[in-house]
Design a protein around this motif. Structure first.
Motif, short mmCIF file in Angstrom:
data_model
loop_
_atom_site.label_atom_id
_atom_site.label_comp_id
_atom_site.label_asym_id
_atom_site.label_seq_id
_atom_site.Cartn_x
_atom_site.Cartn_y
_atom_site.Cartn_z
N VAL A 165 0.81 -1.28 -0.20
CA VAL A 165 0.07 -0.38 -0.07
C VAL A 165 1.06 1.13 0.05
N ALA A 166 1.73 0.88 0.71
CA ALA A 166 2.92 2.55 0.92
C ALA A 166 3.39 2.66 -0.57
N ASP A 167 3.38 1.25 -0.99
CA ASP A 167 4.50 1.47 -2.94
C ASP A 167 3.66 2.42 -4.01
N VAL A 168 2.14 1.87 -3.44
CA VAL A 168 1.47 2.45 -4.13
C VAL A 168 1.31 3.69 -4.04
N SER A 169 0.89 3.79 -2.90
CA SER A 169 0.78 5.05 -2.90
C SER A 169 1.38 6.05 -3.00
N ALA A 170 2.80 5.98 -2.86
CA ALA A 170 4.17 6.75 -3.34
C ALA A 170 3.73 6.77 -4.46
N SER A 171 3.98 6.06 -5.40
CA SER A 171 3.84 5.98 -7.05
C SER A 171 2.87 7.64 -7.29
N ILE A 172 1.46 7.30 -6.55
CA ILE A 172 0.36 8.30 -6.77
C ILE A 172 0.56 9.44 -5.90
N PHE A 173 0.98 9.41 -5.30
CA PHE A 173 1.85 10.92 -4.63
C PHE A 173 2.80 11.63 -5.27
N ALA A 174 3.58 10.51 -5.63
CA ALA A 174 4.68 10.85 -6.48
C ALA A 174 4.32 11.96 -7.81
N ARG A 175 2.59 10.97 -8.02
CA ARG A 175 2.33 11.69 -10.27
C ARG A 175 1.67 12.30 -9.98
N PHE A 176 0.91 12.82 -8.84
CA PHE A 176 -0.50 13.57 -8.63
C PHE A 176 -0.33 14.35 -7.74
N GLY A 177 -0.32 13.81 -6.92
CA GLY A 177 -0.27 14.83 -5.73
C GLY A 177 -1.56 15.01 -5.06
N SER A 178 -2.37 14.03 -5.20
CA SER A 178 -4.30 14.73 -5.63
C SER A 178 -5.05 13.70 -4.96
N ASN A 179 -5.45 14.10 -4.40
CA ASN A 179 -6.24 13.41 -3.02
C ASN A 179 -7.30 12.48 -3.53
N GLU A 180 -8.04 13.16 -4.94
CA GLU A 180 -8.29 12.38 -6.35
C GLU A 180 -7.94 10.90 -6.47
N ARG A 181 -6.83 10.98 -6.49
CA ARG A 181 -6.58 10.39 -7.20
C ARG A 181 -6.50 9.06 -6.28
N LEU A 182 -6.15 9.50 -5.45
CA LEU A 182 -6.24 8.05 -4.24
C LEU A 182 -7.14 7.54 -3.58
N SER A 183 -8.77 8.64 -3.51
CA SER A 183 -10.02 8.40 -3.37
C SER A 183 -10.20 6.77 -4.86
N THR A 184 -10.39 7.64 -6.23
CA THR A 184 -10.30 7.19 -7.04
C THR A 184 -10.17 5.62 -7.48
N PHE A 185 -8.00 6.03 -6.60
CA PHE A 185 -7.51 3.85 -6.92
C PHE A 185 -8.23 2.58 -5.55
N MET A 186 -8.06 3.68 -4.49
CA MET A 186 -9.74 3.12 -3.68
C MET A 186 -10.48 2.03 -4.00
#
Length: 440
Positions: free
Chosen positions: A259-280
């Motif tokens: 979870v930390a790995d994939v969250s880091a990828s989204i965070f580094a690429r987008f810096g967006s809560n929407e991306r994390l929410s959609t991913f989940m």
């Protein structure tokens, strides 16, 4: 995952460690600007001395080191001046946190900005692993920075999970060493956006095993670290690699670092809560739900990202709509070819599930293939909806990429289950999918 695939990944991992030109190249190139010395005589596997102890290494020795199979892995016979130390790791993590408000928020959530650096300086970093991390920092800086980011997020999750002191130590080691297996992969493969061959894919899928083998050979590291590294690309629904584990077969530490790995990828690429929410929403069955909720809570304050213009979003929606249309025709042909006694669809269950989830997500957003222009106009009139649409489309692209990779891993089994006509249609749809991904 088939036994043949498992065996192939294991073989590839062992071969990558025993003789790997890409890792040797990285070492010798590093030695051109950072002093690397042979800590002992270096012998070939048939007993010929190749390099004498105390010799300074540089790129002129690259060909000789690549040409011969060595008695032991090359980096076990080398030392690097001013290499990575736990104090350096603590300083780098402190810098990373100070430079990013979102990471500061995670650290404060844990109660103490200094907690992670203090944990890191207590780790025992072997010379072998310090050498690996130094190669990553000097030759693959993006990899090194990603490992630091994964470590920050993993630490936050570990605090939320209230891990024991022993488990925390093992988790931090697993996060820091997570993708060192990538040092033994051709960098061009890791950066490739094209269609990879089966052999090339095998190297990608084998890297968790490579990383676990590297750690396993180092004395003083708990076996739990090696296990977490090997499992960090496994998924709870069985869709991961290299062994296709599921549910309770995947350990707690592996769940956290994945979870930390994939969250880091989204965070580094987008810096967006929407991306994390959609991913989940799309991946709730793949990852530990409690950990996903911790991530969303920890990053809940992140700013919205800027979305693409109307024409770009409309073009993406039209292309996605076409993929779903051709997929529907393929499914219809399968239904027509199936008989009461034999159905070819079992091998494709994972594809049906993935495509169903993606279609469901689009429908929840209001997707209607007959009124795509209106959908985009409505979204662009409301910044919040526009950001959500952009996040949904980005996540769908990511899911399509993952689906294409998984289809390739299972293609042998699928091909055996389908008749010639259905195989042809699936190949045609996969070709359309690759064309779409290449255009993004």
């Amino acid at each position: 995952m088939t036994n043949n695939h498992n065996s192939s990944y294991e073989d590839t991992a062992h071969q990558s460690i025993e003789k790997d030109p890409h890792y040797v190249t990285a070492i010798t190139e590093m030695a051109d600007h950072k002093e690397v010395i042979a800590s002992e005589d270096i012998y070939t596997s048939n007993g010929v001395k190749l390099i004498t102890k105390d010799t300074t290494i540089n790129s002129s020795q690259r060909e000789g080191l690549i040409k011969h199979k060595l008695c032991k892995p090359i980096d076990k016979s080398l030392i690097v001046q001013d290499g990575i130390t736990v104090d350096f790791l603590a300083k780098e993590v402190t810098r990373l946190i100070k430079e990013n408000a979102s990471l500061q928020y995670l650290a404060v959530f844990n109660g103490d900005l200094r907690a992670l650096p203090q944990e890191l300086v207590l780790l025992v970093l072997s010379p072998h692993m310090a050498f690996k991390l130094t190669v990553a920092k000097e030759q693959r800086p993006h990899l090194f920075q990603r490992l630091l980011l994964v470590t920050v997020i993993a630490h936050y999750l570990a605090v939320r999970k209230q891990l024991s002191e022993k488990d925390m130590k093992n988790l931090l080691c697993a996060a820091l060493f997570l993708d060192l297996g990538e040092l033994h992969i051709d960098p061009e493969l890791l950066n490739s956006t094209g269609n990879l061959s089966e052999t090339e894919r095998c190297h990608i899928y084998a890297h968790p095993i490579t990383g676990s083998l590297i750690v396993r050979e180092v004395g003083g590291i708990d076996p739990a670290v090696s296990a977490a590294i090997q499992q960090h690309h496994e998924r709870l629904d069985g869709s991961g690699y290299p062994h296709g584990l599921r549910d309770e077969q995947i350990g707690t530490l592996a769940r956290i670092v994945s979870v930390a790995d994939v969250s880091a990828s989204i965070f580094a690429r987008f810096g967006s809560n929407e991306r994390l929410s959609t991913f989940m929403r799309l991946n709730a069955n793949k990852y530990d739900r409690e950990l996903l909720s911790f991530v969303l809570e920890g990053f809940s304050h992140m700013a919205h990202c800027t979305v693409a213009n109307n024409n770009v979003q409309l073009a993406r929606l039209e292309a996605i709509s076409q993929l779903f249309e051709t997929w529907g025709k393929f499914r219809a042909s399968l239904s027509l070819s199936a008989t009461d006694s034999s159905s070819p669809t079992g091998a494709l269950d994972f594809m049906f599930e993935r495509m169903g989830n993606l279609r469901s997500l689009l429908f929840q957003f209001g997707f209607d293939s007959g009124s795509l222009e209106l959908m985009v106009e409505i979204a662009m009139a409301d910044p919040q909806i526009a950001n959500e649409l952009s996040a949904v489309l980005d996540e769908i692209d990511w899911q399509f990429q993952d689906l294409e990779r998984e289809t390739c891993r299972h293609r042998e089994t699928i091909r055996a289950a389908l008749n010639e006509g259905d195989n042809h249609q699936l190949d045609s749809w996969t070709k359309d999918l690759l064309a779409y991904l290449a255009s993004q």
